[in-house]
Scaffold this active site. Sequence first.
Site, PDB file in Angstrom:
ATOM      1  N   ASP A  26       0.784  -1.248   0.000  1.00 41.46           N
ATOM      2  CA  ASP A  26       0.000   0.000   0.000  1.00 41.46           C
ATOM      3  C   ASP A  26       0.817   1.300   0.000  1.00 41.46           C
ATOM      4  O   ASP A  26       0.500   2.233   0.749  1.00 41.46           O
ATOM      5  CB  ASP A  26      -0.967   0.016   1.198  1.00 41.46           C
TER       6      ASP A  26
ATOM      7  N   ASP B 166      -4.600  -0.609  -1.640  1.00 41.84           N
ATOM      8  CA  ASP B 166      -5.900  -0.419  -1.024  1.00 41.84           C
ATOM      9  C   ASP B 166      -6.765   0.223  -2.116  1.00 41.84           C
ATOM     10  O   ASP B 166      -6.343   1.210  -2.739  1.00 41.84           O
ATOM     11  CB  ASP B 166      -5.712   0.532   0.168  1.00 41.84           C
TER      12      ASP B 166
ATOM     13  N   HIS C 189     -10.611   1.108  -2.574  1.00 39.74           N
ATOM     14  CA  HIS C 189     -11.961   1.108  -2.010  1.00 39.74           C
ATOM     15  C   HIS C 189     -13.019   1.643  -2.963  1.00 39.74           C
ATOM     16  O   HIS C 189     -12.784   2.649  -3.656  1.00 39.74           O
ATOM     17  CB  HIS C 189     -12.001   1.966  -0.751  1.00 39.74           C
TER      18      HIS C 189
ATOM     19  N   HIS D 193     -17.071   3.257   1.073  1.00 40.26           N
ATOM     20  CA  HIS D 193     -16.658   1.950   1.632  1.00 40.26           C
ATOM     21  C   HIS D 193     -16.961   1.858   3.135  1.00 40.26           C
ATOM     22  O   HIS D 193     -16.948   2.863   3.854  1.00 40.26           O
ATOM     23  CB  HIS D 193     -15.160   1.730   1.389  1.00 40.26           C
TER      24      HIS D 193
ATOM     25  N   HIS E  65     -10.428   7.243   1.638  1.00 36.87           N
ATOM     26  CA  HIS E  65      -9.063   7.181   1.105  1.00 36.87           C
ATOM     27  C   HIS E  65      -8.996   6.082   0.052  1.00 36.87           C
ATOM     28  O   HIS E  65      -9.808   5.155   0.047  1.00 36.87           O
ATOM     29  CB  HIS E  65      -8.063   6.872   2.235  1.00 36.87           C
TER      30      HIS E  65
ATOM     31  N   LYS F 120      -6.932  -5.008  -2.845  1.00 37.34           N
ATOM     32  CA  LYS F 120      -7.712  -5.344  -1.641  1.00 37.34           C
ATOM     33  C   LYS F 120      -8.518  -4.135  -1.206  1.00 37.34           C
ATOM     34  O   LYS F 120      -8.293  -3.033  -1.699  1.00 37.34           O
ATOM     35  CB  LYS F 120      -6.781  -5.798  -0.518  1.00 37.34           C
TER      36      LYS F 120
ATOM     37  N   CYS G 139      -2.149  -2.274   7.795  1.00 37.03           N
ATOM     38  CA  CYS G 139      -2.140  -3.288   6.728  1.00 37.03           C
ATOM     39  C   CYS G 139      -0.857  -4.116   6.694  1.00 37.03           C
ATOM     40  O   CYS G 139      -0.900  -5.302   6.352  1.00 37.03           O
ATOM     41  CB  CYS G 139      -2.429  -2.637   5.385  1.00 37.03           C
TER      42      CYS G 139
HETATM   43  C1  VGL Z   1      -4.577   1.164   5.638  1.00 39.40           C
HETATM   44  C2  VGL Z   1      -5.941   2.387   7.024  1.00 39.40           C
HETATM   45  C3  VGL Z   1      -7.011   2.176   6.194  1.00 39.40           C
HETATM   46  C4  VGL Z   1      -3.225   0.621   5.342  1.00 39.40           C
HETATM   47  C5  VGL Z   1      -5.641   0.939   4.791  1.00 39.40           C
HETATM   48  O1  VGL Z   1      -2.928   0.356   4.166  1.00 39.40           O
HETATM   49  O2  VGL Z   1      -2.439   0.437   6.293  1.00 39.40           O
HETATM   50  N1  VGL Z   1      -4.740   1.881   6.754  1.00 39.40           N
HETATM   51  N2  VGL Z   1      -6.850   1.447   5.069  1.00 39.40           N
HETATM   52 ZN    ZN Z   2      -8.287   1.397   3.533  1.00 41.04          ZN
END
Ligand code: VGL
Ligand code: ZN
Length: 186
Positions: A15, A57, A59, A63, A76, A101, A140
């Site tokens: 990510d 990530d 979304h 979401h 985000h 994901k 994550c």
């Molecule tokens: C993440 C917060 C929300 C991450 C993803 O990639 O760590 N953190 N969505």
């Molecule tokens: Zn996220």
Amino acid sequence: MNNRFDRGHALVVIDVQKDFCPGGALPIENGDAVVPVLNRWIAQAVASDVPIYVSRDWHPVGHISFAESGGAWPPHCIQDTDGARFHPDLGLPSSVVKVTKGVRFDHDQNSAFDETGLAMKLRRDGITTLWIGGLAQDVCVLATILDARREGFDVILIENATRPVTLAGGEKALQEMLDAGVRLTA
Ligand code: VGL
Ligand code: ZN
């Protein structure tokens, strides 16, 4: 531990997207500092013929993880927006395998292993050992690493290639990783 890429090893980058870097929608302090570090690992992996797996990530609008839908986070990494793009300086070769994901409507997927088929893919590719970095260390990256250990992979966290949402969260995450048998490299 030195970088000892070997057969059956893979580099996994979690990510590293604009929204998680300063100026983004869910900025992590110094999140962009992982980019030059990871670029060196990516170059080494390419030179060593070690495959690279990169998660994002990704979304849908509204979401379930967003505050407007009762979740914990500001909106985000919304699909196809600029903020969802990989950091522009991340030097990804075209050979990387991308893992998407956070697309499910019914639950968030912090782990790159959560209903993505990644464990099967890695096994098919003959991978036993994962070198992991990316964002965020306490969200994550943590969830992915714990799942990787449950799935039986050896895991090495690249410590200076990750940053947490909160410092306390990062320290707790590191302890959980160590308890799960993760090794560390600078
Ligand atoms: C993440 C917060 C929300 C991450 C993803 O990639 O760590 N953190 N969505
Ligand atoms: Zn996220």
